[in-house]
Design an enzyme around this catalytic site. Structure first.
Site, short mmCIF file in Angstrom:
data_model
loop_
_atom_site.label_atom_id
_atom_site.label_comp_id
_atom_site.label_asym_id
_atom_site.label_seq_id
_atom_site.Cartn_x
_atom_site.Cartn_y
_atom_site.Cartn_z
N GLY A 1 -18.73 71.33 53.69
CA GLY A 1 -17.61 71.40 52.75
C GLY A 1 -17.36 70.06 52.08
N LEU A 2 -17.51 70.03 50.75
CA LEU A 2 -17.30 68.79 50.00
C LEU A 2 -16.11 68.94 49.06
CD1 LEU A 2 -21.02 67.87 49.25
CD2 LEU A 2 -19.48 66.69 50.82
N GLY A 3 -15.04 69.49 49.58
CA GLY A 3 -13.78 69.56 48.81
C GLY A 3 -13.12 68.19 48.82
N HIS A 4 -11.80 68.16 48.64
CA HIS A 4 -11.11 66.86 48.56
C HIS A 4 -11.36 66.01 49.79
CE1 HIS A 4 -8.31 69.10 45.70
NE2 HIS A 4 -9.01 68.25 45.00
N VAL A 5 -11.10 66.58 50.98
CA VAL A 5 -11.25 65.81 52.20
C VAL A 5 -12.74 65.54 52.47
CG1 VAL A 5 -10.85 65.75 54.69
CG2 VAL A 5 -9.12 66.75 53.18
N GLY A 6 -13.56 66.58 52.30
CA GLY A 6 -14.99 66.46 52.58
C GLY A 6 -15.65 65.34 51.78
N LYS B 1 4.13 76.78 56.91
CA LYS B 1 3.09 76.90 55.88
C LYS B 1 3.54 77.92 54.85
CE LYS B 1 -1.24 75.13 55.68
NZ LYS B 1 -1.71 73.90 56.34
N1 PHE Z 1 -2.51 70.33 54.01
C1 PHE Z 1 -1.73 69.56 54.90
C2 PHE Z 1 -2.10 69.92 56.34
O1 PHE Z 1 -2.54 71.01 56.63
C3 PHE Z 1 -0.31 69.87 54.64
C4 PHE Z 1 0.63 68.77 54.39
C5 PHE Z 1 0.27 67.57 53.85
C6 PHE Z 1 1.89 68.98 54.72
C7 PHE Z 1 1.19 66.60 53.67
C8 PHE Z 1 2.85 68.01 54.56
C9 PHE Z 1 2.49 66.84 54.01
O2 PHE Z 1 -1.98 69.12 57.24
#
Ligand code: PHE
Length: 342
Positions: free
Chosen positions: A176-181, A72
């Site tokens: 949480g209503l961000g991108h994934v939410g 990360k």
């Molecule tokens: N944000 C993604 C995760 O935490 C990180 C990611 C996405 C890494 C795509 C590599 C490819 O899973």
């Protein structure tokens, strides 16, 4: 004990900002993990987050059965900083240079605060980047796939609790209503779940109205009675304190690092609340990026891999029930077995 393979801390030569790149493990393959561009009180807080998030990535890949390792990158923005477009480019180029120096040991992707457009900028300097926009040869936004994988996990949880994977009428509370939410909220609405949503940003409220979901204040959301709670915001939500307030049967969501400390998993278990490990639930994004970009699967094959999260969660729940343990422990054991550490 230091259990990370490498930790690089640099002050970006262009941006002056602290960059922390943590490679937790390459035991299963080259490391991958997102770039978090977020506000922290100080760079040491960014370092702490990078260490925790990168080790969670190792578990995420191991549990998903992918030959990648955990890493990360965190850029710790001082509180209140807004980056104008030229400064943003500077940071991204600084980050790209650090990645390039690792020569393929680690590849980056988007995370909180970054997007496929940012990956395109990083891609001007280094090839070790996932999720560039499709017209540049990348797999693009990973969040719809993370949402799809979360939905698969929710089907498994529903089947385990109610003997029915159908989410119709099931009370779900999404934090949480961000991108994934947002993607997840749409998927849950399409499945007729009885959906309550919240976000710390009141500007997200119209989305609740658009979807016919109930909006609830974020201050009291944890004590709202519900069937399944879905954390989809920043980590650290579940603490020794907040677990007292919960009135749900299970928690399964895509937010990374939901537990404030690992002990919270035991507290939840004692309260009779099932907690599905976040690194299992949230793997859809990386599964899609890695299987399409590295393993060259087509969209259908990759989507099958994302949907297989349902089977993974079902197996964890079965193992937990038959061995009188928790899904948290079962997930940990599965990952450690794959990593060859047990
Ligand atoms: N944000 C993604 C995760 O935490 C990180 C990611 C996405 C890494 C795509 C590599 C490819 O899973």
């Amino acid at each position: 004990m230091l259990d990370h393979e490498q930790i690089l801390i640099r002050r970006g030569p262009r941006s002056g900002l602290p960059i922390v790149l943590a490679v937790h493990s390459t035991a299963l393959g080259p490391a991958a993990g997102g770039l978090r561009l977020w506000h922290y009180p100080g760079w040491r807080d960014g370092l702490t987050d990078a260490l925790r998030l990168s080790s969670a990535m190792t578990l995420k890949f191991a549990a998903a059965g992918l030959p990648s390792g955990g890493g990360k990158t965190v850029v710790a923005l001082p509180p209140g900083t807004e980056l104008d477009p030229p400064s943003r480019r500077d940071v991204l180029r600084d980050v790209a240079e650090v990645i390039n120096a690792l020569d393929g040991t680690y590849a980056v992707g988007p995370d909180v605060g970054t997007s496929p457009a940012d990956m395109a900028v990083i891609g001007e300097t280094t090839p070790h980047v996932f999720c560039k926009p499709p017209h540049l040869g990348g797999s693009g936004d990973s969040s719809p796939h993370t949402a799809q994988g979360t939905l698969a996990a929710l089907h498994a949880v529903s089947h385990h609790l109610y003997g029915d994977r159908d989410l119709d009428g099931r009370r779900m509370t999404l934090i949480g209503l961000g991108h994934v939410g947002e993607h997840l909220a749409r998927l849950l609405t399409a499945e007729n779940a009885d959906l309550t949503v919240t976000d710390i940003d009141p500007a997200k409220r119209p989305l609740a109205e658009e979807l016919g979901a109930t909006w609830h204040s974020s201050a009291t959301i944890l004590s709202k009675e519900t069937d399944i709670l879905i954390p989809a915001a920043l980590g650290g939500l579940l603490t020794a304190q907040t677990t007292h307030d919960l009135r749900c049967r299970a928690i399964a969501g895509p937010a990374n690092n939901q537990l404030d400390t690992p002990e919270v998993a035991g507290l939840l278990h004692r309260r009779g609340i099932l907690w599905i490990p976040d690194y299992v639930v949230s793997a859809g994004g990386v599964i899609n990026a890695i299987t399409t970009e590295l393993h060259h699967l087509d969209a259908t094959q990759s989507s099958t891999r994302v949907n297989a999260i349902e089977t993974i969660v079902t197996d964890l729940l079965t193992t937990a029930a038959t061995q009188d343990t928790t899904p948290a422990q079962a997930g940990h054991d599965l990952a450690q077995r794959r990593l060859g550490t047990t």
